[in-house]
Design an enzyme around this catalytic site. Sequence first.
Site, PDB file in Angstrom:
ATOM      1  N   GLU A  26       0.677  -1.442  -0.012  1.00  0.00           N
ATOM      2  CA  GLU A  26      -0.016   0.049  -0.069  1.00  0.00           C
ATOM      3  C   GLU A  26       0.863   1.181   0.042  1.00  0.00           C
ATOM      4  O   GLU A  26       1.900   1.275   0.526  1.00  0.00           O
ATOM      5  CB  GLU A  26      -0.871   0.051   1.283  1.00  0.00           C
ATOM      6  CG  GLU A  26      -1.815  -1.188   1.136  1.00  0.00           C
ATOM      7  CD  GLU A  26      -3.127  -0.932   1.863  1.00  0.00           C
ATOM      8  OE1 GLU A  26      -3.570   0.272   2.315  1.00  0.00           O
ATOM      9  OE2 GLU A  26      -3.622  -1.792   2.562  1.00  0.00           O
ATOM     10  N   GLU A 155      -6.435   2.439   9.342  1.00  0.00           N
ATOM     11  CA  GLU A 155      -6.372   2.843   8.047  1.00  0.00           C
ATOM     12  C   GLU A 155      -6.254   1.934   6.801  1.00  0.00           C
ATOM     13  O   GLU A 155      -5.978   0.594   7.092  1.00  0.00           O
ATOM     14  CB  GLU A 155      -5.072   3.816   8.029  1.00  0.00           C
ATOM     15  CG  GLU A 155      -3.725   2.937   8.386  1.00  0.00           C
ATOM     16  CD  GLU A 155      -2.675   3.947   8.388  1.00  0.00           C
ATOM     17  OE1 GLU A 155      -2.428   4.494   7.326  1.00  0.00           O
ATOM     18  OE2 GLU A 155      -1.915   3.552   9.281  1.00  0.00           O
ATOM     19  N   SER A 156      -6.825   2.176   5.726  1.00  0.00           N
ATOM     20  CA  SER A 156      -7.062   1.411   4.722  1.00  0.00           C
ATOM     21  C   SER A 156      -7.719  -0.080   4.938  1.00  0.00           C
ATOM     22  O   SER A 156      -8.907  -0.037   5.305  1.00  0.00           O
ATOM     23  CB  SER A 156      -5.435   1.117   4.085  1.00  0.00           C
ATOM     24  OG  SER A 156      -5.493   0.412   2.740  1.00  0.00           O
ATOM     25  N   SER A 157      -7.189  -1.261   4.810  1.00  0.00           N
ATOM     26  CA  SER A 157      -7.923  -2.402   5.268  1.00  0.00           C
ATOM     27  C   SER A 157      -8.184  -2.219   6.505  1.00  0.00           C
ATOM     28  O   SER A 157      -9.397  -2.717   6.903  1.00  0.00           O
ATOM     29  CB  SER A 157      -6.792  -3.699   5.126  1.00  0.00           C
ATOM     30  OG  SER A 157      -7.629  -4.675   5.251  1.00  0.00           O
ATOM     31  N   HIS A 297      -3.072   7.657  -0.971  1.00  0.00           N
ATOM     32  CA  HIS A 297      -3.494   6.430  -0.035  1.00  0.00           C
ATOM     33  C   HIS A 297      -2.206   6.085   0.903  1.00  0.00           C
ATOM     34  O   HIS A 297      -1.168   5.912   0.322  1.00  0.00           O
ATOM     35  CB  HIS A 297      -3.702   5.509  -0.818  1.00  0.00           C
ATOM     36  CG  HIS A 297      -4.506   4.180   0.085  1.00  0.00           C
ATOM     37  ND1 HIS A 297      -5.781   4.222   0.233  1.00  0.00           N
ATOM     38  CD2 HIS A 297      -3.723   2.993   0.502  1.00  0.00           C
ATOM     39  CE1 HIS A 297      -5.896   3.048   1.018  1.00  0.00           C
ATOM     40  NE2 HIS A 297      -4.760   2.319   1.247  1.00  0.00           N
TER      41      HIS A 297
END
Length: 312
Positions: A26, A155-157, A297
């Site tokens: 990521e 965060e993210s996943s 991201h």
Amino acid sequence: MKFLSYFSSALALLGSAVTAHPVFNELMTPVAPLKRATGAFQQVPNFGPNPSGAKFFLYTPNRIAENPAIVVAIHYCTGTARAYYSGSPYAQLADQKGFIVIFPESPYSGTCWDVSSRSTLTHNGGGNSNAIANMVTWTLERYNADPKKVFVVGESSGGMMTNVMAATYPEMFAAGIVYSGTPAGCFYSQSGAVNAWNNTCSNGQINSTPEVWAKMVFDMYPGYDGPRPKMQIYHGSNDNILHANNYRETIKQWCGVFGYDPNRPDTTQSNTPQWGYTTYTWGNGQLVGVYAQGVGHSVPLRGQDDMRFFGL
């Protein structure tokens, strides 16, 4: 369950593409090095039922407050509990404020979280969400923690899982903060695949109504009519992993849950909390959206702001 039939149909009409979960690095926005935490970071091997195999790591500061708060900090894909302990500000903030931090760790290759299966999208369904809830229950009992001060952030996943935790265990959390995630249920797999990837959702191609998104949340815990956690949603306009449209759909989801109009926030503040960010607020802070212009991201963590939102 109800949501399986109605949402399966909705995704089918949108051409949902669910595939094996890819392993990728990521593009996390760099953050400044953090001051070393001084308390204890350790794995808890036995904390109750854990059919999904998620791992439980706990950070306890040297000075724990009486009836401490709990912050659940959920890592991103390719991350680990130790990486998030070292790279996020929550252990250092625990040193300052005396709360306890739960750092769950995904059991899957690539260490993304399961936000696709029926089990994880169901209250007490036996998936990752159930495992994390059992970590919270163990910590509440072991440390006589305050059940009214349990918070979740990721965060993210981990942001995706934060939305899932708020949807499947609303009675457990006072607030949730989502950095660069997707709506709860957006990755739902009609086949029941665990830890599946959904290209349609990640590419921002799912557009639905607040009512449909809210029903997805309600059907994750049928019959629940109690209070729900307040939510704060961060997303960058240039996110090329979880498209920025996921910000709009997540806002619609929680507006649907709380009964707000996503097109009519109560306040809009430009260049807040920093230049290029716009903050939207509904319901006296029940729902806060922060849209970061030009940010990819994922949006950098804002630990002190998180503490203010949590009331810590």
